[in-house]
Design a protein around this motif. Sequence first.
Motif, PDB file in Angstrom:
ATOM      1  N   ARG A  84       0.831  -1.210   0.000  1.00 60.24           N
ATOM      2  CA  ARG A  84       0.000   0.000   0.000  1.00 60.24           C
ATOM      3  C   ARG A  84       0.863   1.257   0.000  1.00 60.24           C
ATOM      4  NH1 ARG A  84      -1.398   3.168   4.001  1.00 60.24           N
ATOM      5  NH2 ARG A  84      -0.609   1.672   5.546  1.00 60.24           N
ATOM      6  N   GLU A  85       1.937   1.244   0.780  1.00 63.13           N
ATOM      7  CA  GLU A  85       2.822   2.403   0.844  1.00 63.13           C
ATOM      8  C   GLU A  85       3.591   2.587  -0.460  1.00 63.13           C
ATOM      9  OE1 GLU A  85       4.422   2.993   5.230  1.00 63.13           O
ATOM     10  OE2 GLU A  85       4.560   0.872   4.645  1.00 63.13           O
ATOM     11  N   MET A  86       4.002   1.486  -1.082  1.00 63.32           N
ATOM     12  CA  MET A  86       4.721   1.577  -2.351  1.00 63.32           C
ATOM     13  C   MET A  86       3.812   2.093  -3.454  1.00 63.32           C
ATOM     14  SD  MET A  86       7.923   1.027  -2.265  1.00 63.32           S
ATOM     15  CE  MET A  86       8.135   0.954  -4.035  1.00 63.32           C
ATOM     16  N   ARG A  87       2.531   1.710  -3.424  1.00 63.70           N
ATOM     17  CA  ARG A  87       1.601   2.187  -4.444  1.00 63.70           C
ATOM     18  C   ARG A  87       1.422   3.700  -4.361  1.00 63.70           C
ATOM     19  NH1 ARG A  87      -1.320  -2.654  -3.329  1.00 63.70           N
ATOM     20  NH2 ARG A  87      -2.697  -1.532  -1.898  1.00 63.70           N
ATOM     21  N   VAL A  88       1.526   4.243  -3.165  1.00 63.11           N
ATOM     22  CA  VAL A  88       1.431   5.695  -3.001  1.00 63.11           C
ATOM     23  C   VAL A  88       2.625   6.384  -3.635  1.00 63.11           C
ATOM     24  CG1 VAL A  88       1.423   7.573  -1.318  1.00 63.11           C
ATOM     25  CG2 VAL A  88       0.024   5.538  -0.915  1.00 63.11           C
ATOM     26  N   LEU A  89       3.810   5.806  -3.472  1.00 59.87           N
ATOM     27  CA  LEU A  89       5.032   6.396  -4.028  1.00 59.87           C
ATOM     28  C   LEU A  89       5.095   6.258  -5.544  1.00 59.87           C
ATOM     29  CD1 LEU A  89       7.764   5.257  -1.470  1.00 59.87           C
ATOM     30  CD2 LEU A  89       7.055   7.596  -1.939  1.00 59.87           C
ATOM     31  N   ARG A  90       4.756   5.050  -6.037  1.00 57.08           N
ATOM     32  CA  ARG A  90       4.819   4.816  -7.478  1.00 57.08           C
ATOM     33  C   ARG A  90       3.767   5.659  -8.187  1.00 57.08           C
ATOM     34  NH1 ARG A  90       5.569  -1.065  -6.163  1.00 57.08           N
ATOM     35  NH2 ARG A  90       3.308  -1.226  -6.305  1.00 57.08           N
ATOM     36  N   GLY A  91       4.187   6.397  -9.170  1.00 57.51           N
ATOM     37  CA  GLY A  91       3.274   7.260  -9.914  1.00 57.51           C
ATOM     38  C   GLY A  91       3.243   8.666  -9.374  1.00 57.51           C
ATOM     39  N   ARG A  92       3.202   8.812  -8.046  1.00 57.86           N
ATOM     40  CA  ARG A  92       3.144  10.159  -7.469  1.00 57.86           C
ATOM     41  C   ARG A  92       4.543  10.769  -7.320  1.00 57.86           C
ATOM     42  NH1 ARG A  92       1.665  10.924  -1.276  1.00 57.86           N
ATOM     43  NH2 ARG A  92       3.879  10.348  -1.191  1.00 57.86           N
ATOM     44  N   ASP A  93       5.440  10.058  -6.653  1.00 52.67           N
ATOM     45  CA  ASP A  93       6.783  10.570  -6.406  1.00 52.67           C
ATOM     46  C   ASP A  93       7.818   9.985  -7.360  1.00 52.67           C
ATOM     47  OD1 ASP A  93       6.031  12.191  -4.201  1.00 52.67           O
ATOM     48  OD2 ASP A  93       5.951  10.407  -2.934  1.00 52.67           O
ATOM     49  N   ILE A  94       7.577   8.754  -7.824  1.00 49.38           N
ATOM     50  CA  ILE A  94       8.495   8.085  -8.741  1.00 49.38           C
ATOM     51  C   ILE A  94       7.707   7.629  -9.957  1.00 49.38           C
ATOM     52  CG2 ILE A  94      10.189   6.246  -9.039  1.00 49.38           C
ATOM     53  CD1 ILE A  94      10.500   6.144  -6.017  1.00 49.38           C
ATOM     54  N   GLY A  95       8.022   8.205 -11.104  1.00 49.75           N
ATOM     55  CA  GLY A  95       7.357   7.833 -12.348  1.00 49.75           C
ATOM     56  C   GLY A  95       8.196   6.847 -13.139  1.00 49.75           C
ATOM     57  N   MET A  96       7.533   6.045 -13.965  1.00 47.15           N
ATOM     58  CA  MET A  96       8.229   5.016 -14.743  1.00 47.15           C
ATOM     59  C   MET A  96       7.770   5.042 -16.189  1.00 47.15           C
ATOM     60  SD  MET A  96      10.345   2.289 -14.247  1.00 47.15           S
ATOM     61  CE  MET A  96      10.948   0.970 -15.318  1.00 47.15           C
ATOM     62  N   ILE A  97       8.723   5.153 -17.105  1.00 48.37           N
ATOM     63  CA  ILE A  97       8.443   5.010 -18.530  1.00 48.37           C
ATOM     64  C   ILE A  97       8.910   3.615 -18.915  1.00 48.37           C
ATOM     65  CG2 ILE A  97       8.897   5.862 -20.854  1.00 48.37           C
ATOM     66  CD1 ILE A  97       9.586   8.562 -19.621  1.00 48.37           C
ATOM     67  N   PHE A  98       7.973   2.720 -19.210  1.00 49.31           N
ATOM     68  CA  PHE A  98       8.340   1.346 -19.527  1.00 49.31           C
ATOM     69  C   PHE A  98       8.827   1.230 -20.965  1.00 49.31           C
ATOM     70  CE2 PHE A  98       5.540   0.924 -15.884  1.00 49.31           C
ATOM     71  CZ  PHE A  98       6.243   0.016 -15.098  1.00 49.31           C
ATOM     72  N   GLN A  99       9.574   0.155 -21.209  1.00 48.59           N
ATOM     73  CA  GLN A  99      10.290   0.011 -22.474  1.00 48.59           C
ATOM     74  C   GLN A  99       9.354  -0.095 -23.674  1.00 48.59           C
ATOM     75  OE1 GLN A  99      13.312  -2.970 -22.351  1.00 48.59           O
ATOM     76  NE2 GLN A  99      13.669  -2.958 -24.546  1.00 48.59           N
ATOM     77  N   ASP A 100       8.285  -0.852 -23.544  1.00 51.89           N
ATOM     78  CA  ASP A 100       7.376  -1.083 -24.666  1.00 51.89           C
ATOM     79  C   ASP A 100       6.073  -0.339 -24.414  1.00 51.89           C
ATOM     80  OD1 ASP A 100       5.796  -1.909 -26.727  1.00 51.89           O
ATOM     81  OD2 ASP A 100       6.070  -4.057 -26.399  1.00 51.89           O
ATOM     82  N   PRO A 101       5.827   0.776 -25.093  1.00 50.76           N
ATOM     83  CA  PRO A 101       4.607   1.546 -24.818  1.00 50.76           C
ATOM     84  C   PRO A 101       3.331   0.797 -25.164  1.00 50.76           C
ATOM     85  CG  PRO A 101       5.720   2.384 -26.780  1.00 50.76           C
ATOM     86  CD  PRO A 101       6.647   1.396 -26.136  1.00 50.76           C
ATOM     87  N   MET A 102       3.402  -0.162 -26.094  1.00 49.94           N
ATOM     88  CA  MET A 102       2.180  -0.880 -26.463  1.00 49.94           C
ATOM     89  C   MET A 102       1.719  -1.796 -25.339  1.00 49.94           C
ATOM     90  SD  MET A 102       0.039  -0.803 -28.855  1.00 49.94           S
ATOM     91  CE  MET A 102      -1.462  -1.654 -29.300  1.00 49.94           C
ATOM     92  N   THR A 103       2.666  -2.394 -24.618  1.00 49.42           N
ATOM     93  CA  THR A 103       2.291  -3.257 -23.498  1.00 49.42           C
ATOM     94  C   THR A 103       2.115  -2.455 -22.212  1.00 49.42           C
ATOM     95  OG1 THR A 103       4.627  -3.755 -23.076  1.00 49.42           O
ATOM     96  CG2 THR A 103       3.427  -5.276 -24.487  1.00 49.42           C
ATOM     97  N   ALA A 104       2.677  -1.253 -22.153  1.00 47.61           N
ATOM     98  CA  ALA A 104       2.499  -0.414 -20.969  1.00 47.61           C
ATOM     99  C   ALA A 104       1.105   0.198 -20.927  1.00 47.61           C
ATOM    100  CB  ALA A 104       3.552   0.691 -20.936  1.00 47.61           C
ATOM    101  N   LEU A 105       0.470   0.311 -22.093  1.00 45.68           N
ATOM    102  CA  LEU A 105      -0.881   0.859 -22.182  1.00 45.68           C
ATOM    103  C   LEU A 105      -1.894  -0.274 -22.346  1.00 45.68           C
ATOM    104  CD1 LEU A 105      -0.098   3.777 -24.659  1.00 45.68           C
ATOM    105  CD2 LEU A 105      -0.614   4.015 -22.222  1.00 45.68           C
ATOM    106  N   THR A 106      -3.007  -0.174 -21.667  1.00 43.53           N
ATOM    107  CA  THR A 106      -4.060  -1.182 -21.792  1.00 43.53           C
ATOM    108  C   THR A 106      -4.817  -0.948 -23.097  1.00 43.53           C
ATOM    109  OG1 THR A 106      -4.289  -1.215 -19.388  1.00 43.53           O
ATOM    110  CG2 THR A 106      -6.071  -2.207 -20.678  1.00 43.53           C
ATOM    111  N   PRO A 107      -4.842  -1.919 -23.998  1.00 44.86           N
ATOM    112  CA  PRO A 107      -5.387  -1.682 -25.345  1.00 44.86           C
ATOM    113  C   PRO A 107      -6.882  -1.389 -25.387  1.00 44.86           C
ATOM    114  CG  PRO A 107      -4.894  -4.015 -25.031  1.00 44.86           C
ATOM    115  CD  PRO A 107      -4.307  -3.284 -23.858  1.00 44.86           C
ATOM    116  N   VAL A 108      -7.649  -1.789 -24.358  1.00 45.52           N
ATOM    117  CA  VAL A 108      -9.108  -1.640 -24.417  1.00 45.52           C
ATOM    118  C   VAL A 108      -9.598  -0.356 -23.760  1.00 45.52           C
ATOM    119  CG1 VAL A 108      -9.510  -4.119 -24.555  1.00 45.52           C
ATOM    120  CG2 VAL A 108      -9.386  -3.011 -22.317  1.00 45.52           C
ATOM    121  N   TYR A 109      -8.686   0.477 -23.266  1.00 43.02           N
ATOM    122  CA  TYR A 109      -9.071   1.751 -22.654  1.00 43.02           C
ATOM    123  C   TYR A 109      -8.463   2.910 -23.441  1.00 43.02           C
ATOM    124  CZ  TYR A 109     -10.708  -0.792 -18.534  1.00 43.02           C
ATOM    125  OH  TYR A 109     -11.391  -1.640 -17.686  1.00 43.02           O
ATOM    126  N   LYS A 110      -9.208   3.995 -23.533  1.00 45.35           N
ATOM    127  CA  LYS A 110      -8.705   5.177 -24.213  1.00 45.35           C
ATOM    128  C   LYS A 110      -7.528   5.768 -23.450  1.00 45.35           C
ATOM    129  CE  LYS A 110     -13.339   6.169 -26.007  1.00 45.35           C
ATOM    130  NZ  LYS A 110     -14.491   7.103 -25.987  1.00 45.35           N
TER     131      LYS A 110
END
Length: 314
Positions: A62-88
């Motif tokens: 729970r504490e890590m989920r607060v940090l990830r995205g808010r304080d530490i951002g991540m650009i993953f290697q493959d943008p097609m798999t980093a994005l969910t294909p069924v959501y805009k």
Amino acid sequence: MHAVDGLSLSVGRKEVVGIVGESGSGKSVSMYSMLGLLREANVSVTGSVKFEGRELLGLADREMRVLRGRDIGMIFQDPMTALTPVYKVGWQIAEQIRAHQDVTKAQARQRAIELLGEVGIPEPHRRVDQFPHEFSGGMRQRVVIAMALSCNPKLLIADEPTTALDVTTQAQILELMGKLQDTYDSSIVLITHDMGVISEIADRVVVMYAGRPAEIGDRRAVIRTPQHPYTWGLLGAVPRVETKRSRLATIPGTPVSPLNVPTGCAFAPRCEHRFEKCDERPTLRGDGHLDACWLTIEQKVHLRAGAVETGGHA
């Protein structure tokens, strides 16, 4: 088996640290372990990871989920798999914003539109309602960058952000990251196998091989006076416009398996300068500019000029 062994680094405010090495050298897995993204039962992470003085290893999910995205951002290697294909794409960006900020759906959507515009996507008001497959590879990468920056993180980890992109788009992405860093005062860890990318954006460089740090130093020092034979090979393999070689230079041999890393210098089986001392594991040595090689300073000065020019063949 150790996927990463003995890595130690720090990232200062607004600093760009480049981690470079061949596939399998431990670049990505080191950052994934820091963020608690390695969840397999047989994975063990030891050591210490501190973010603004706070120890991250051992934090509850729970504490890590607060940090990830808010304080530490991540650009993953493959943008097609980093994005969910069924959501805009706009919904996906807005979802992250609402997870970390107290805003309404309308406010999160408007911020998503603004972010798409900031990363250079034309007609963001229209494209916010499109799906990932409706974007090109370069544009999908921009969407992932927008998502990573949506909460103005203090640290941005970019895992091969220019992989599989053409040279023009690659230059645009690197320029974009530099501009956004100035805007949000973010620090960046850039993971790449491309020394050309490192020379463009990094302040400091960490060269990794077989899960171990081979060389660490200021970008100019590593590029101009590399100390480790593996770094010589990486620099020698960079294509040069002014040379007339018919073939690109290569580093002899193949990367060692994590299951069979030598007890001494991990690069020794591929190094043409190997000698008896290399059967012992070297430690990082130096004053500011560190390297893990048993060659003396005098030997390195004599050998590296030819090695950098020919990709490791001195």
